[in-house]
Design a protein around this motif. Structure first.
Motif, mmCIF file in Angstrom:
data_model
loop_
_atom_site.group_PDB
_atom_site.id
_atom_site.type_symbol
_atom_site.label_atom_id
_atom_site.label_comp_id
_atom_site.label_asym_id
_atom_site.label_seq_id
_atom_site.Cartn_x
_atom_site.Cartn_y
_atom_site.Cartn_z
ATOM 1 N N GLY A 16 10.295 -37.726 -21.730
ATOM 2 C CA GLY A 16 10.944 -38.124 -20.474
ATOM 3 C C GLY A 16 9.978 -37.868 -19.336
ATOM 4 N N ALA A 17 9.396 -38.958 -18.818
ATOM 5 C CA ALA A 17 8.323 -38.820 -17.823
ATOM 6 C C ALA A 17 8.840 -39.112 -16.423
ATOM 7 N N ALA A 20 11.775 -34.419 -13.524
ATOM 8 C CA ALA A 20 12.175 -33.209 -14.265
ATOM 9 C C ALA A 20 11.191 -32.928 -15.402
ATOM 10 N N HIS A 40 8.857 -43.342 -22.571
ATOM 11 C CA HIS A 40 9.274 -44.501 -23.362
ATOM 12 C C HIS A 40 8.526 -45.728 -22.833
ATOM 13 N N HIS A 43 9.817 -47.473 -19.877
ATOM 14 C CA HIS A 43 10.132 -46.650 -18.694
ATOM 15 C C HIS A 43 8.892 -45.873 -18.255
ATOM 16 N N PRO A 89 17.462 -38.906 -18.497
ATOM 17 C CA PRO A 89 18.881 -38.747 -18.152
ATOM 18 C C PRO A 89 19.724 -38.975 -19.401
ATOM 19 N N GLY A 92 19.841 -42.200 -21.043
ATOM 20 C CA GLY A 92 18.669 -42.663 -21.783
ATOM 21 C C GLY A 92 18.502 -41.963 -23.128
ATOM 22 N N SER A 136 18.368 -28.928 -15.342
ATOM 23 C CA SER A 136 16.915 -28.917 -15.439
ATOM 24 C C SER A 136 16.413 -27.645 -14.732
ATOM 25 N N SER A 139 14.449 -28.452 -9.520
ATOM 26 C CA SER A 139 14.986 -29.516 -8.674
ATOM 27 C C SER A 139 13.788 -30.196 -8.069
ATOM 28 N N CYS A 140 13.655 -31.479 -8.289
ATOM 29 C CA CYS A 140 12.416 -32.136 -7.903
ATOM 30 C C CYS A 140 12.608 -33.635 -7.745
ATOM 31 N N LYS A 154 15.230 -22.928 -10.901
ATOM 32 C CA LYS A 154 16.321 -22.052 -11.358
ATOM 33 C C LYS A 154 15.738 -20.788 -11.990
ATOM 34 N N ARG A 304 22.032 -41.924 -10.427
ATOM 35 C CA ARG A 304 22.535 -41.145 -11.558
ATOM 36 C C ARG A 304 23.607 -40.124 -11.152
ATOM 37 N N GLU A 308 25.191 -41.344 -14.301
ATOM 38 C CA GLU A 308 25.040 -40.357 -15.377
ATOM 39 C C GLU A 308 26.223 -39.379 -15.376
HETATM 40 N N1 NAP Z 1 15.213 -34.044 -10.835
HETATM 41 C C1 NAP Z 1 16.067 -33.049 -10.593
HETATM 42 O O1 NAP Z 1 16.006 -32.365 -9.571
HETATM 43 C C2 NAP Z 1 17.134 -32.725 -11.558
HETATM 44 C C3 NAP Z 1 17.947 -31.634 -11.298
HETATM 45 C C4 NAP Z 1 18.970 -31.308 -12.192
HETATM 46 C C5 NAP Z 1 19.123 -32.076 -13.308
HETATM 47 N N2 NAP Z 1 18.310 -33.157 -13.537
HETATM 48 C C6 NAP Z 1 18.541 -33.934 -14.738
HETATM 49 O O2 NAP Z 1 17.353 -33.998 -15.536
HETATM 50 C C7 NAP Z 1 17.283 -35.266 -16.205
HETATM 51 C C8 NAP Z 1 15.986 -35.955 -15.843
HETATM 52 O O3 NAP Z 1 15.899 -36.022 -14.438
HETATM 53 P P1 NAP Z 1 14.800 -36.909 -13.706
HETATM 54 O O4 NAP Z 1 14.994 -36.694 -12.256
HETATM 55 O O5 NAP Z 1 13.448 -36.668 -14.291
HETATM 56 O O6 NAP Z 1 15.336 -38.369 -14.141
HETATM 57 P P2 NAP Z 1 14.750 -39.839 -14.058
HETATM 58 O O7 NAP Z 1 13.502 -39.914 -13.274
HETATM 59 O O8 NAP Z 1 15.865 -40.728 -13.664
HETATM 60 O O9 NAP Z 1 14.427 -40.152 -15.584
HETATM 61 C C9 NAP Z 1 13.460 -39.425 -16.322
HETATM 62 C C10 NAP Z 1 12.633 -40.378 -17.173
HETATM 63 O O10 NAP Z 1 13.493 -40.959 -18.154
HETATM 64 C C11 NAP Z 1 13.276 -42.363 -18.112
HETATM 65 N N3 NAP Z 1 14.443 -43.096 -18.576
HETATM 66 C C12 NAP Z 1 15.535 -43.454 -17.874
HETATM 67 N N4 NAP Z 1 16.374 -44.155 -18.642
HETATM 68 C C13 NAP Z 1 15.777 -44.255 -19.848
HETATM 69 C C14 NAP Z 1 16.145 -44.892 -21.046
HETATM 70 N N5 NAP Z 1 17.289 -45.565 -21.180
HETATM 71 N N6 NAP Z 1 15.298 -44.800 -22.096
HETATM 72 C C15 NAP Z 1 14.132 -44.141 -21.986
HETATM 73 N N7 NAP Z 1 13.726 -43.530 -20.861
HETATM 74 C C16 NAP Z 1 14.540 -43.585 -19.810
HETATM 75 C C17 NAP Z 1 12.967 -42.650 -16.670
HETATM 76 O O11 NAP Z 1 12.374 -43.918 -16.541
HETATM 77 P P3 NAP Z 1 12.658 -44.824 -15.238
HETATM 78 O O12 NAP Z 1 11.956 -44.124 -14.129
HETATM 79 O O13 NAP Z 1 12.091 -46.133 -15.611
HETATM 80 O O14 NAP Z 1 14.146 -44.845 -15.054
HETATM 81 C C18 NAP Z 1 12.033 -41.506 -16.360
HETATM 82 O O15 NAP Z 1 10.750 -41.770 -16.850
HETATM 83 C C19 NAP Z 1 18.541 -36.023 -15.727
HETATM 84 O O16 NAP Z 1 19.558 -35.813 -16.679
HETATM 85 C C20 NAP Z 1 18.905 -35.372 -14.433
HETATM 86 O O17 NAP Z 1 20.276 -35.485 -14.113
HETATM 87 C C21 NAP Z 1 17.322 -33.471 -12.701
#
Ligand code: NAP
Length: 384
Positions: A16-17, A20, A40, A43, A89, A92, A136, A139-140, A154, A304, A308
């Motif tokens: 997951g790039a 997070a 992926h 993505h 997420p 995904g 995660s 937070s970013c 955290k 999301r 999500e």
């Molecule tokens: N960032 C935060 O501060 C934070 C805090 C608490 C919890 N979280 C949780 O941590 C998880 C990841 O967060 P994030 O901010 O890194 O999320 P993100 O950027 O939306 O997604 C992470 C990676 O997964 C890819 N992805 C999305 N849908 C996909 C699919 N169907 N198949 C394969 N890859 C897919 C994204 O690609 P695309 O960019 O192309 O969509 C991105 O490369 C989430 O569940 C989020 O709720 C994040």
């Protein structure tokens, strides 16, 4: 033996790039763990930007640049490390599962960050260990030029391993592998503290984003759409009436815990525990918590916080509550409003009992499988 060698090398694959995943990668690398990030192939926008930049640049709580290896080949990620963090997420996770199912993962730990009951839809992976966290560790956000902005870290995350269903026997060597993998995950994530929970359901209930996000989005929908998200989601959007609605959802969440024999804290207390803060209520947290009060609202409802958290948190909480005989009408109301606003049938597409493989479970079976243990020692024993 193989597992022991891996422990000494301290490696981790991060599937997951997004922000997070890259924040976790940078954090683990700074602690001496060697990391490979998998993106992926469909993505790759953040991964390509990091590759183009040659380095991952970070700002905020994490300042500087670091080289992060990236692949789009799942075989490489599986071979790189027995510890695999899933940072896509939950919407995904199914896509990634399709890839993971091609491999034998009996010596691997898959850690879904966050899980949102991932382990129940991934039971057929037969991995050495499937773990879930509530949130995660970071937070970013990713800025336009591929720079990672880290807003918060955290101190503690909730975690649990999927336990075998009632009547499923486990061989001793399976238990030994799981214990070794869980220990390795804890070592790699250190100094982030892990709060071992009784079950993956307790961990899902500790993902308090389900309390915060959907209501902040829906009750500020007009403002989001008329300003393109030009306001602070928590600092401006979490007002007393929004907080009242959150408290109603939170009470149902806590009642689900009670029905399972779990004493859950309120959402503000859970957030305080994870971030090491001491806010007294939702509004106080929204206005004054540094990782939250600088977050801008998203430009549209296609985000999301709804896409999500409604299907993968609120739908599962609502389905579990109703099976346990609890009045889930506050949660059902939020889901219904989200469905009316977006046109998406989240009750059908989300993690309902059928999708979680729990459609035919009785109330008593849910309590037996996901209910609380008496002491924290029991919980740790049950977890690992
Ligand atoms: N960032 C935060 O501060 C934070 C805090 C608490 C919890 N979280 C949780 O941590 C998880 C990841 O967060 P994030 O901010 O890194 O999320 P993100 O950027 O939306 O997604 C992470 C990676 O997964 C890819 N992805 C999305 N849908 C996909 C699919 N169907 N198949 C394969 N890859 C897919 C994204 O690609 P695309 O960019 O192309 O969509 C991105 O490369 C989430 O569940 C989020 O709720 C994040």
């Amino acid at each position: 033996m193989l597992v022991q060698q891996q422990q000494q090398q301290h490696t981790a694959s991060i599937v997951g790039a997004g922000p997070a995943g890259f924040a976790l990668a940078a954090g683990l690398q700074s602690q001496g763990t060697s990391v490979l990030v998998y993106s992926h192939p469909t993505h790759v926008r953040h991964a390509n930007q990091v590759r183009r930049n040659g380095l991952l640049r970070a700002s905020g709580l994490m300042e500087g640049s670091t080289r992060v290896r990236v692949t789009t080949d799942m075989a490489e990620a599986v071979a790189f490390s027995r510890i695999m963090f899933l940072t896509v997420p939950s919407t995904g996770q199914e896509t990634v599962l399709e890839e993971l199912r091609k491999f034998s993962l009996r010596q691997h730990a898959i850690v879904a960050v966050p899980g949102n009951l991932f382990s129940l839809i991934a039971a057929d992976l037969h991995a050495g260990c499937i773990l879930e966290t509530n949130l995660s560790p970071y937070s970013c956000r990713m800025e336009g030029d591929g720079e990672l902005r880290v807003l918060g870290k955290k101190e503690l995350v909730f975690i649990a391993a999927l336990q075998p269903a009632e009547g499923e026997e486990e061989e001793d060597d399976v238990v030994v592998v799981r214990r070794a993998l869980c220990g390795e995950v804890a070592r790699i994530l250190s100094p982030t503290r892990l709060k071992w929970c009784s079950s993956v359901v307790e961990v899902s209930l500790a993902n308090v984003n389900g309390v915060f996000h959907p209501l902040m989005m829906l009750m500020n929908a007009g403002r989001i759409e008329s300003t393109g998200g030009d306001f602070m989601l928590y600092a401006d959007g979490l007002t007393p009436s929004v907080a009242n609605a959150m408290a109603a959802v939170d009470r149902v969440r806590i009642q689900i815990g009670e029905a399972l024999g779990l004493r859950l804290d309120g959402a503000v207390a859970v957030s305080n525990e994870c971030y090491g803060q001491g806010f007294s209520n939702f509004v106080d947290l929204g206005r004054h918590s540094p990782p939250h009060n600088r977050l801008r609202a998203p430009p549209t409802l296609e985000n999301r916080n709804l896409t999500e958290d409604v299907p993968d948190l609120l739908v599962s909480w609502c389905s579990l509550a109703e099976k346990l005989g609890i009045d889930a009408s506050p949660i059902r109301a939020v889901i219904t409003l989200a469905q009316m606003a977006t046109g998406v049938d989240y009750l059908a597409t989300g993690r309902n009992l059928r999708r979680l493989g729990l459609e035919h479970a009785t109330r008593a079976e849910l309590i037996a499988r996901f209910g609380g243990c008496d002491s924290s020692a029991d919980r740790q024993k049950r977890a690992v």
